[in-house]
Design an enzyme around this catalytic site. Sequence first.
Site, mmCIF file in Angstrom:
data_model
loop_
_atom_site.group_PDB
_atom_site.id
_atom_site.type_symbol
_atom_site.label_atom_id
_atom_site.label_comp_id
_atom_site.label_asym_id
_atom_site.label_seq_id
_atom_site.Cartn_x
_atom_site.Cartn_y
_atom_site.Cartn_z
ATOM 1 N N GLY A 25 -6.070 10.245 8.054
ATOM 2 C CA GLY A 25 -5.359 11.369 8.646
ATOM 3 C C GLY A 25 -4.139 11.779 7.852
ATOM 4 N N CYS A 26 -3.458 10.813 7.282
ATOM 5 C CA CYS A 26 -2.249 11.112 6.500
ATOM 6 C C CYS A 26 -2.602 11.849 5.217
ATOM 7 C CB CYS A 26 -1.485 9.825 6.203
ATOM 8 S SG CYS A 26 -0.962 8.990 7.716
#
Length: 194
Positions: free
Chosen positions: A69-70
């Site tokens: 996600g990052c």
Amino acid sequence: MKSSLFAAAALLSTAFAMPSFAALKEGDAVGNFKAQASLAGKSFDFSLADSLKKGPVVVYFYPSAYTGGCNVQAHTFAVNADQFAAAGATIIGVSLDSIARLNDFSKDPEYCAGKFPVASDADGKIAKSFELNVKDGAAGIKDTRGIEINHGFAERTTFVITPDGKVANVIGGLAPAANVEQALVAVKALSAKK
């Protein structure tokens, strides 16, 4: 190795999806912070107060560089960096990553691509000053490059800070790309009020 990466992604995406109820709220004053940061692989000293002199600042906290996600969130900020700049806003990503990891991440063409800086909050003090949850890292979790993550994690939350040092928007509980989209909507709304 794939199961280790899947486990890391699952842990990071579920553990930090929702914002803390204790996080700073709209209208709250933000204290100045200074941190070692990296832009395009080069370290420098970042100051929130100095950045606020130029206009609003988007301070986005994320669990760890080189995680699913990052990576998406950093890439989405990079792709939209010109739109943030056109609205007069500065972007700064903040995580508990070491500056060495962030030097790599900030210049990686797939993620930050040298478009905005990321700051090291190795002890979690900056995240805690925003009243975010900071969790200890779990042994054996590896990033998308297969390198063990040896730090804690701040929850994924984005703050849009006005030049007078107040929180205009708090964005959390969204998928990484949607988080960036909402931040862009917020800074464009601030720009339109001028």
